[in-house]
Design a protein around this motif. Structure first.
Motif, PDB file in Angstrom:
ATOM      1  N   PHE A   1       5.274   4.093  -8.102  1.00 26.10           N
ATOM      2  CA  PHE A   1       4.509   2.965  -8.501  1.00 26.10           C
ATOM      3  C   PHE A   1       5.275   1.693  -9.123  1.00 26.10           C
ATOM      4  N   LYS A   2       5.398   0.569  -8.223  1.00 24.77           N
ATOM      5  CA  LYS A   2       6.126  -0.332  -9.082  1.00 24.77           C
ATOM      6  C   LYS A   2       5.216  -1.578  -9.324  1.00 24.77           C
ATOM      7  N   ILE A   3       5.564  -2.555 -10.466  1.00 24.41           N
ATOM      8  CA  ILE A   3       4.841  -3.542 -10.626  1.00 24.41           C
ATOM      9  C   ILE A   3       5.660  -4.841 -10.621  1.00 24.41           C
ATOM     10  N   GLN A   4       5.130  -5.896 -10.563  1.00 23.66           N
ATOM     11  CA  GLN A   4       5.899  -7.101 -10.602  1.00 23.66           C
ATOM     12  C   GLN A   4       6.434  -7.404 -11.901  1.00 23.66           C
ATOM     13  N   SER A   5       7.733  -8.120 -11.925  1.00 22.57           N
ATOM     14  CA  SER A   5       8.288  -8.147 -13.385  1.00 22.57           C
ATOM     15  C   SER A   5       8.382  -9.831 -13.405  1.00 22.57           C
ATOM     16  N   ASP A   6       8.483 -10.383 -12.478  1.00 13.30           N
ATOM     17  CA  ASP A   6       8.299 -11.857 -12.205  1.00 13.30           C
ATOM     18  C   ASP A   6       8.249 -12.320 -10.944  1.00 13.30           C
ATOM     19  N   GLN A   7       8.621 -13.512 -10.345  1.00 16.84           N
ATOM     20  CA  GLN A   7       8.244 -13.944  -9.383  1.00 16.84           C
ATOM     21  C   GLN A   7       8.994 -13.105  -8.092  1.00 16.84           C
ATOM     22  N   ASN A   8       9.773 -12.552  -8.056  1.00 16.73           N
ATOM     23  CA  ASN A   8      10.188 -11.637  -6.761  1.00 16.73           C
ATOM     24  C   ASN A   8      10.807 -10.286  -7.082  1.00 16.73           C
ATOM     25  N   ASN A   9      10.806  -9.814  -8.340  1.00 20.41           N
ATOM     26  CA  ASN A   9      11.283  -8.678  -8.703  1.00 20.41           C
ATOM     27  C   ASN A   9      10.428  -7.596  -9.074  1.00 20.41           C
ATOM     28  N   TRP A  10      10.732  -6.247  -8.745  1.00 24.96           N
ATOM     29  CA  TRP A  10       9.937  -5.108  -9.197  1.00 24.96           C
ATOM     30  C   TRP A  10      10.426  -4.256 -10.228  1.00 24.96           C
ATOM     31  N   LYS A  11       9.463  -3.743 -10.923  1.00 23.47           N
ATOM     32  CA  LYS A  11      10.148  -2.440 -12.010  1.00 23.47           C
ATOM     33  C   LYS A  11       9.002  -1.607 -12.133  1.00 23.47           C
TER      34      LYS A  11
ATOM     35  N   ASN B   1      -8.997  14.063   2.794  1.00 17.86           N
ATOM     36  CA  ASN B   1      -7.305  14.656   3.165  1.00 17.86           C
ATOM     37  C   ASN B   1      -6.541  14.808   1.720  1.00 17.86           C
ATOM     38  N   ARG B   2      -7.287  14.435   0.695  1.00 15.03           N
ATOM     39  CA  ARG B   2      -6.562  14.729  -0.607  1.00 15.03           C
ATOM     40  C   ARG B   2      -5.414  13.637  -0.848  1.00 15.03           C
ATOM     41  N   TRP B   3      -5.745  12.511  -0.413  1.00 17.19           N
ATOM     42  CA  TRP B   3      -4.693  11.289  -0.567  1.00 17.19           C
ATOM     43  C   TRP B   3      -5.285  10.481  -1.740  1.00 17.19           C
ATOM     44  N   VAL B   4      -4.223   9.828  -2.340  1.00 18.47           N
ATOM     45  CA  VAL B   4      -4.442   8.680  -3.208  1.00 18.47           C
ATOM     46  C   VAL B   4      -3.843   7.466  -2.546  1.00 18.47           C
ATOM     47  N   ASN B   5      -4.597   6.400  -2.300  1.00 17.89           N
ATOM     48  CA  ASN B   5      -4.167   5.166  -1.610  1.00 17.89           C
ATOM     49  C   ASN B   5      -4.097   3.902  -2.739  1.00 17.89           C
ATOM     50  N   VAL B   6      -2.951   3.580  -2.901  1.00 19.48           N
ATOM     51  CA  VAL B   6      -2.715   2.515  -4.009  1.00 19.48           C
ATOM     52  C   VAL B   6      -2.499   1.199  -2.956  1.00 19.48           C
ATOM     53  N   TRP B   7      -3.393   0.157  -3.424  1.00 18.46           N
ATOM     54  CA  TRP B   7      -3.108  -1.313  -2.953  1.00 18.46           C
ATOM     55  C   TRP B   7      -2.957  -2.092  -3.955  1.00 18.46           C
ATOM     56  N   TYR B   8      -1.807  -2.858  -4.193  1.00 15.12           N
ATOM     57  CA  TYR B   8      -1.430  -3.497  -5.312  1.00 15.12           C
ATOM     58  C   TYR B   8      -0.800  -4.892  -4.963  1.00 15.12           C
ATOM     59  N   HIS B   9      -1.429  -5.860  -5.772  1.00 10.36           N
ATOM     60  CA  HIS B   9      -0.814  -7.462  -5.466  1.00 10.36           C
ATOM     61  C   HIS B   9      -0.810  -8.088  -6.959  1.00 10.36           C
ATOM     62  N   ALA B  10       0.184  -8.916  -6.950  1.00 14.95           N
ATOM     63  CA  ALA B  10       0.426  -9.497  -8.115  1.00 14.95           C
ATOM     64  C   ALA B  10       1.146 -10.781  -7.785  1.00 14.95           C
ATOM     65  N   ALA B  11       0.338 -12.145  -7.625  1.00 18.87           N
ATOM     66  CA  ALA B  11       0.998 -13.181  -7.781  1.00 18.87           C
ATOM     67  C   ALA B  11       1.325 -13.830  -8.993  1.00 18.87           C
ATOM     68  N   TYR B  12       2.615 -14.249  -9.157  1.00 12.84           N
ATOM     69  CA  TYR B  12       3.284 -14.899 -10.104  1.00 12.84           C
ATOM     70  C   TYR B  12       2.703 -16.151 -10.633  1.00 12.84           C
ATOM     71  N   GLU B  13       2.516 -16.983  -9.765  1.00 10.60           N
ATOM     72  CA  GLU B  13       1.595 -18.333  -9.671  1.00 10.60           C
ATOM     73  C   GLU B  13       1.228 -18.658  -8.577  1.00 10.60           C
TER      74      GLU B  13
ATOM     75  N   ILE C   1       0.992  -1.232  -0.085  1.00 11.95           N
ATOM     76  CA  ILE C   1       0.060  -0.120   0.061  1.00 11.95           C
ATOM     77  C   ILE C   1       1.007   1.151  -0.042  1.00 11.95           C
ATOM     78  N   LYS C   2       0.635   2.254  -0.902  1.00 11.17           N
ATOM     79  CA  LYS C   2       1.408   3.422  -1.050  1.00 11.17           C
ATOM     80  C   LYS C   2       0.297   4.438  -1.189  1.00 11.17           C
ATOM     81  N   ARG C   3       0.763   5.648  -0.725  1.00 14.20           N
ATOM     82  CA  ARG C   3       0.088   6.894  -0.220  1.00 14.20           C
ATOM     83  C   ARG C   3       0.524   8.042  -1.255  1.00 14.20           C
ATOM     84  N   PHE C   4      -0.266   8.974  -2.099  1.00 15.44           N
ATOM     85  CA  PHE C   4       0.069  10.190  -2.654  1.00 15.44           C
ATOM     86  C   PHE C   4      -0.697  11.117  -2.246  1.00 15.44           C
ATOM     87  N   ILE C   5      -0.207  12.232  -2.445  1.00 15.17           N
ATOM     88  CA  ILE C   5      -0.976  13.469  -2.120  1.00 15.17           C
ATOM     89  C   ILE C   5      -1.141  14.349  -3.429  1.00 15.17           C
ATOM     90  N   TYR C   6      -2.529  14.976  -3.569  1.00 13.20           N
ATOM     91  CA  TYR C   6      -2.700  15.749  -4.697  1.00 13.20           C
ATOM     92  C   TYR C   6      -3.424  17.044  -3.774  1.00 13.20           C
TER      93      TYR C   6
END
Length: 275
Positions: A83-93, A260-272, A51-56
């Motif tokens: 803002f990162k995304i999963q590229s494979d099993q345990n790596n972010w990009k 509060n003028r926040w943007v909350n991001v909840w991200y999850h990516a299971a490779y398998e 979970i990451k939080r941004f301000i606007y």
């Protein structure tokens, strides 16, 4: 309004939204506490979620600005640094290339209490006295282009199997609620999930996630709790993939808090899925 069936071509708007990473939020979010992180590790989600939080600062008109807001969010340089995304099993990009459009759906978020789940006890899916989840003979749910899911208790049968005798205790609208979606996500877990025998741990973590993401205020007139946040599930970005593979428990939620003028991001990516 839903855009999950495709993309909309952006048009010209005068006002532009600007975003900054909320640098103090990592220490403020319950999601980052040791207790939550330990359970997410047990459920196979810790290494693949955040979970990451941004301000606007600009005014957000939820009836007219949602598509523009979301598109500009993903195009913003400050967002793309964090803002990162999963590229494979345990790596972010980082996201690659220019984002031309965003496909999303607005998620209903109207619930403020866990009494919504009392029917789990009424249907004997969870034992009322102990909170134990009732076990069942193992079965597998096969999904196209995704790993089979092993189902070993009545709770997962309810969550996943349409032919479960208890499936209808939650209506289609119930299942679309953000609270139900969040509960389902942590119950199913990530790639190497150790399931809980008691429902209390799921409820405890659900409350902490909800508190991190959702802004709730009390009405001055009625005293009732009112949800002020707007929840969007991002299904895809045009010109950039959000997830490394197809998985039933991949998700990216953007929660706009206009108070509060926040943007909350909840991200999850299971490779398998290996549970």
């Amino acid at each position: 309004m839903s855009y999950d069936r495709g993309y909309l071509t952006p048009v010209y708007f005068k006002m532009k939204f600007h975003f900054e990473y909320h640098t103090k939020s990592p220490n403020e979010l319950e999601y980052n506490s040791k207790r939550v992180q330990d359970l997410l590790e047990k459920w196979g989600m810790r290494r693949h979620s955040y979970i990451k939080r941004f301000i606007y600062e600009e005014y957000f008109d939820y009836e007219n600005d949602e598509h523009k807001f979301l598109l500009e969010f993903f195009k913003d340089e400050n967002v793309r640094e964090e803002f990162k995304i999963q590229s494979d099993q345990n790596n972010w990009k980082e996201l690659q290339g220019d984002i031309y459009d965003v496909a999303y759906e607005k998620v209903p978020c109207n619930l403020t209490t866990l009494h919504f789940f009392d029917r789990l006890y009424d249907a004997a899916i969870v034992r009322r006295e102990s909170g134990a989840i009732v076990k069942t003979f193992p079965t597998y749910l096969e999904e196209d282009n995704s790993s089979p899911i092993m189902i070993t208790d009545e709770l997962r049968k309810l969550l996943l199997l349409v032919d479960s005798p208890h499936y209808d205790i939650f209506s289609k609208d119930d299942r679309n609620e953000f609270m139900f979606r969040a509960f389902k996500s942590i119950c199913l877990g990530g790639d190497m999930c150790q399931f809980e025998d008691f429902v209390s741990e799921y409820f405890n973590i659900l409350k902490k996630i909800y508190k991190d993401l959702i802004c709730v205020q009390k009405s001055r007139k009625t005293g009732d709790l009112i949800i002020k946040s707007f929840v969007y599930k991002i299904n895809n970005l045009k010109n950039s993939n959000l997830f490394p593979s197809n998985n039933h428990n991949n998700f990216c939620y953007i929660v706009i808090d206009p108070v509060n003028r926040w943007v909350n991001v909840w991200y999850h990516a299971a490779y398998e899925y290996l549970c």
